[in-house]
Design a protein around this motif. Structure first.
Motif, PDB file in Angstrom:
ATOM      1  N   TYR A 195       0.821  -1.213   0.000  1.00 12.58           N
ATOM      2  CA  TYR A 195       0.000   0.000   0.000  1.00 12.58           C
ATOM      3  C   TYR A 195       0.857   1.268   0.000  1.00 12.58           C
ATOM      4  N   GLY A 196       2.119   1.139  -0.396  1.00 11.73           N
ATOM      5  CA  GLY A 196       2.992   2.303  -0.463  1.00 11.73           C
ATOM      6  C   GLY A 196       4.169   2.188   0.488  1.00 11.73           C
ATOM      7  N   PRO A 197       5.075   3.165   0.459  1.00 12.71           N
ATOM      8  CA  PRO A 197       6.265   3.134   1.323  1.00 12.71           C
ATOM      9  C   PRO A 197       5.885   3.233   2.809  1.00 12.71           C
ATOM     10  N   TYR A 198       6.698   2.594   3.655  1.00 16.17           N
ATOM     11  CA  TYR A 198       6.450   2.649   5.091  1.00 16.17           C
ATOM     12  C   TYR A 198       7.770   2.483   5.848  1.00 16.17           C
ATOM     13  N   ILE A 199       7.735   2.806   7.124  1.00 16.25           N
ATOM     14  CA  ILE A 199       8.914   2.667   7.991  1.00 16.25           C
ATOM     15  C   ILE A 199       8.716   1.455   8.887  1.00 16.25           C
ATOM     16  N   GLU A 200       9.769   0.658   8.997  1.00 16.45           N
ATOM     17  CA  GLU A 200       9.734  -0.492   9.898  1.00 16.45           C
ATOM     18  C   GLU A 200      10.723  -0.246  11.036  1.00 16.45           C
ATOM     19  N   TYR A 201      10.229  -0.343  12.261  1.00 14.70           N
ATOM     20  CA  TYR A 201      11.068  -0.080  13.432  1.00 14.70           C
ATOM     21  C   TYR A 201      10.577  -0.945  14.590  1.00 14.70           C
ATOM     22  N   LYS A 202      11.492  -1.728  15.158  1.00 11.16           N
ATOM     23  CA  LYS A 202      11.168  -2.628  16.276  1.00 11.16           C
ATOM     24  C   LYS A 202       9.990  -3.543  15.929  1.00 11.16           C
ATOM     25  N   LYS A 203      10.017  -4.077  14.703  1.00  5.33           N
ATOM     26  CA  LYS A 203       9.023  -5.033  14.221  1.00  5.33           C
ATOM     27  C   LYS A 203       7.620  -4.435  14.076  1.00  5.33           C
ATOM     28  N   LYS A 204       7.558  -3.097  14.035  1.00  5.18           N
ATOM     29  CA  LYS A 204       6.284  -2.429  13.812  1.00  5.18           C
ATOM     30  C   LYS A 204       6.383  -1.558  12.564  1.00  5.18           C
ATOM     31  N   THR A 211       2.857  13.399   1.616  1.00  5.26           N
ATOM     32  CA  THR A 211       3.570  14.647   1.309  1.00  5.26           C
ATOM     33  C   THR A 211       5.082  14.511   1.492  1.00  5.26           C
ATOM     34  N   VAL A 212       5.523  13.352   2.022  1.00  9.88           N
ATOM     35  CA  VAL A 212       6.950  13.138   2.304  1.00  9.88           C
ATOM     36  C   VAL A 212       7.550  12.233   1.242  1.00  9.88           C
ATOM     37  N   GLU A 213       8.717  12.598   0.730  1.00  6.24           N
ATOM     38  CA  GLU A 213       9.444  11.770  -0.227  1.00  6.24           C
ATOM     39  C   GLU A 213      10.288  10.755   0.544  1.00  6.24           C
ATOM     40  N   PRO A 214       9.999   9.451   0.435  1.00  2.00           N
ATOM     41  CA  PRO A 214      10.698   8.431   1.234  1.00  2.00           C
ATOM     42  C   PRO A 214      12.217   8.435   1.053  1.00  2.00           C
ATOM     43  N   THR A 215      12.694   8.690  -0.178  1.00  2.00           N
ATOM     44  CA  THR A 215      14.137   8.637  -0.438  1.00  2.00           C
ATOM     45  C   THR A 215      14.893   9.766   0.245  1.00  2.00           C
ATOM     46  N   GLU A 216      14.186  10.811   0.635  1.00  2.00           N
ATOM     47  CA  GLU A 216      14.839  11.967   1.247  1.00  2.00           C
ATOM     48  C   GLU A 216      14.800  11.923   2.771  1.00  2.00           C
ATOM     49  N   LEU A 217      14.143  10.921   3.334  1.00  2.00           N
ATOM     50  CA  LEU A 217      14.039  10.813   4.781  1.00  2.00           C
ATOM     51  C   LEU A 217      15.388  10.506   5.432  1.00  2.00           C
ATOM     52  N   THR A 218      15.688  11.202   6.539  1.00  2.00           N
ATOM     53  CA  THR A 218      16.864  10.895   7.348  1.00  2.00           C
ATOM     54  C   THR A 218      16.406  10.021   8.513  1.00  2.00           C
ATOM     55  N   GLU A 219      17.359   9.497   9.259  1.00  2.00           N
ATOM     56  CA  GLU A 219      16.996   8.682  10.417  1.00  2.00           C
ATOM     57  C   GLU A 219      16.193   9.509  11.424  1.00  2.00           C
ATOM     58  N   MET A 223      12.280   8.908  12.809  1.00  2.00           N
ATOM     59  CA  MET A 223      11.879   8.837  14.208  1.00  2.00           C
ATOM     60  C   MET A 223      10.761   9.844  14.501  1.00  2.00           C
ATOM     61  N   GLU A 224      10.806  10.972  13.799  1.00  2.00           N
ATOM     62  CA  GLU A 224       9.760  11.982  13.975  1.00  2.00           C
ATOM     63  C   GLU A 224       8.424  11.455  13.458  1.00  2.00           C
ATOM     64  N   VAL A 225       8.450  10.764  12.290  1.00  2.00           N
ATOM     65  CA  VAL A 225       7.233  10.149  11.747  1.00  2.00           C
ATOM     66  C   VAL A 225       6.691   9.107  12.716  1.00  2.00           C
ATOM     67  N   ILE A 226       7.601   8.310  13.279  1.00  2.00           N
ATOM     68  CA  ILE A 226       7.197   7.252  14.233  1.00  2.00           C
ATOM     69  C   ILE A 226       6.530   7.845  15.465  1.00  2.00           C
ATOM     70  N   GLU A 227       7.139   8.909  16.004  1.00  2.00           N
ATOM     71  CA  GLU A 227       6.597   9.546  17.217  1.00  2.00           C
ATOM     72  C   GLU A 227       5.240  10.187  16.976  1.00  2.00           C
ATOM     73  N   LYS A 228       5.029  10.706  15.739  1.00  2.00           N
ATOM     74  CA  LYS A 228       3.768  11.384  15.440  1.00  2.00           C
ATOM     75  C   LYS A 228       2.666  10.420  14.988  1.00  2.00           C
ATOM     76  N   SER A 229       3.045   9.166  14.720  1.00  2.00           N
ATOM     77  CA  SER A 229       2.053   8.190  14.257  1.00  2.00           C
ATOM     78  C   SER A 229       1.029   7.922  15.356  1.00  2.00           C
ATOM     79  N   PRO A 230      -0.249   7.819  14.990  1.00  2.00           N
ATOM     80  CA  PRO A 230      -1.282   7.533  16.015  1.00  2.00           C
ATOM     81  C   PRO A 230      -1.056   6.172  16.647  1.00  2.00           C
TER      82      PRO A 230
END
Length: 233
Positions: A195-204, A211-219, A223-230
């Motif tokens: 269903y599109g690009p996503y971040i995998e962290y700690k098996k989640k 609005t975010v370009e995945p290739t331009e994401l920094t570490e 982490m900011e996306v992870i913290e803001k995720s519901p």
């Protein structure tokens, strides 16, 4: 007749008739339940538990008995008696294929089931084995499983070259799946998903905003996306 394979289909048809207003539900339940209850009571008092067991014959080489029956995970074939024999032999089991039924499977068809798992030889100094598991036929290589293509690959006929082709195709798909990986104590991966690009962290998994370009994401941005995720309830 209670465990007949057509039982569920018959009841489903009656449910459809009820949904379409062609049959009154309490009339259907009344006609079903009264004789059903009597049969259950009679069976409980007079009959032993049935596994749908059917004797197919004996193994042409070993002379062991071959039966088909309902097992813990569904219909299966069995070679040998249940439990360990005096000779120390234990029964062998094989699951029936989806298109096979206890009432119609033949001795020859049951014997074919025991030809799996099948050794296809080595690739990269690791053995390739084809078998059938819970999710269908597969090739196992170096501790990893590759599914066979439905309607294309037959586990009884698949060749070594075809198995290698499937292994390499899965590796290629996994390589293409990875956009970025930030190594660390807890790796952060940016991956391509169904269903599109996503971040995998700690098996989640965490969805990346459109609005975010995945290739331009920094570490740090990940982490900011992870913290803001519901948070999941």
């Amino acid at each position: 007749n209670i465990v007949d394979f057509n039982f569920t289909a018959d009841v489903e048809r009656q449910f459809d008739d009820i949904a379409e207003g062609q049959l009154v539900w309490n009339t259907m339940i009344d006609k079903f339940y009264k004789p059903f209850h009597i049969q259950v009571e009679t069976t409980t008092e007079n009959s032993a538990r049935s596994s749908g067991e059917r004797d197919l014959g004996v193994h042409p080489e070993s002379g062991e008995k071959i039966i088909v029956r309902i097992g813990r995970y569904g219909p299966m074939a069995q070679i040998g008696e249940t439990g360990e024999t005096e000779e120390g032999k234990k029964p062998r089991f094989a699951r029936l294929r989806k298109e096979q039924f206890l009432e119609t499977i033949t001795l020859e068809e049951a014997l074919e089931l025991f030809k799996l798992p099948r050794d296809l030889g080595e690739y990269e100094d690791k053995v390739m084995v084809v078998g059938v598991g819970r999710f269908g036929p597969y090739v196992r290589h170096d501790g990893k499983f590759v599914s066979l293509k439905k309607g294309i690959d037959d586990p009884m006929e698949i060749t070594k070259d075809r198995a290698i082709e499937l292994i390499e195709a899965k590796r290629q798909a996994e390589r293409e799946k990875v956009i970025k990986i930030f190594e660390g104590e807890e790796p952060v991966s940016i991956l391509k998903g169904r269903y599109g690009p996503y971040i995998e962290y700690k098996k989640k998994n965490y969805r990346i905003p459109k609005t975010v370009e995945p290739t331009e994401l920094t570490e740090e941005a990940c982490m900011e996306v992870i913290e803001k995720s519901p948070k999941k309830k």
